[in-house]
Design an enzyme around this catalytic site. Structure first.
Site, PDB file in Angstrom:
ATOM      1  N   CYS A  80       4.604   5.813  -1.858  1.00 36.74           N
ATOM      2  CA  CYS A  80       3.818   4.597  -2.083  1.00 36.74           C
ATOM      3  C   CYS A  80       2.320   4.849  -1.905  1.00 36.74           C
ATOM      4  O   CYS A  80       1.897   5.841  -1.333  1.00 36.74           O
ATOM      5  CB  CYS A  80       4.255   3.504  -1.117  1.00 36.74           C
ATOM      6  SG  CYS A  80       5.963   2.979  -1.371  1.00 36.74           S
ATOM      7  N   HIS A  93       1.061  -1.276  -1.273  1.00 40.12           N
ATOM      8  CA  HIS A  93       1.289  -2.197  -0.158  1.00 40.12           C
ATOM      9  C   HIS A  93       0.272  -1.993   0.954  1.00 40.12           C
ATOM     10  O   HIS A  93      -0.487  -1.032   0.961  1.00 40.12           O
ATOM     11  CB  HIS A  93       2.710  -2.036   0.380  1.00 40.12           C
ATOM     12  CG  HIS A  93       2.996  -0.667   0.930  1.00 40.12           C
ATOM     13  ND1 HIS A  93       2.609  -0.280   2.196  1.00 40.12           N
ATOM     14  CD2 HIS A  93       3.617   0.402   0.380  1.00 40.12           C
ATOM     15  CE1 HIS A  93       3.000   0.971   2.410  1.00 40.12           C
ATOM     16  NE2 HIS A  93       3.616   1.415   1.320  1.00 40.12           N
TER      17      HIS A  93
END
Length: 181
Positions: A157, A141
């Site tokens: 992440c 992301h």
């Protein structure tokens, strides 16, 4: 395209060359001035599939190859803050979202009970785009906090500058194979 000495020096000085994703030539020098280790997709996958990503948590770089092998790019990333939070292995992009919402994971809620979900917008920790992996709660992301790029700063992440995730988002179809090393 080979990387010139001028381009490498410009990258070291913070020129936009590095911040926007560098096109790379796999036959060129194997390390650049920023210590990104160039990867070869053949070391990770039997074929390129729809497209291929290798996220290197050591050099904090994401490597992208198009399905036909004509496009290879390197993007600087943030990576998980600890080895315990780093999931390594093979996965794939199963869903993509422009303007994602963020919800704390159960382990984050245990550590930070006052955290609340955040909808799309400038304060969202997932930035402008998210590509969800087949592993629950692991996402490639963007980030609104550019200080995180190049650092161990996430709970699992892989984060990119918002400009870079927008580019990568357009390049990667659902089904892109991913390896986190």
């Amino acid at each position: 395209m080979t990387l010139s000495r001028r381009a490498l020096i410009g990258a070291a000085l913070g020129a936009p060359f590095l911040a926007t994703g560098a096109l790379a030539n796999p036959s060129a020098v194997r390390n650049n001035i920023s210590s990104f280790t160039m990867q070869d997709w053949r070391d990770h996958f039997p074929d390129l599939g729809k497209a291929t990503i290798v996220a290197d948590t050591t050099s904090r770089a994401l490597h992208f190859w198009s399905g036909d092998g004509a496009d290879y790019r390197i993007f600087p990333t943030s990576v998980p803050i600890s080895d315990e939070l780093t999931k390594r292995g093979y996965t794939e992009i199963v869903r993509k979202k422009v303007g994602p919402s963020w919800t704390p994971t159960p382990s984050q809620m245990e550590r930070y009970p006052d955290w609340k979900p955040i909808g799309p917008g400038p304060e969202n920790p997932l930035g402008t785009h998210a590509m969800y992996l087949s592993w629950p709660a692991y996402i490639i992301h963007g980030t609104h906090d550019t200080r995180k790029i190049g650092r161990r700063s996430s709970d699992g992440c892989i984060g990119l500058f918002n400009e870079n995730i927008a580019t990568l988002f357009e390049l990667c179809p659902v089904g892109t194979q991913v390896r986190i090393i």
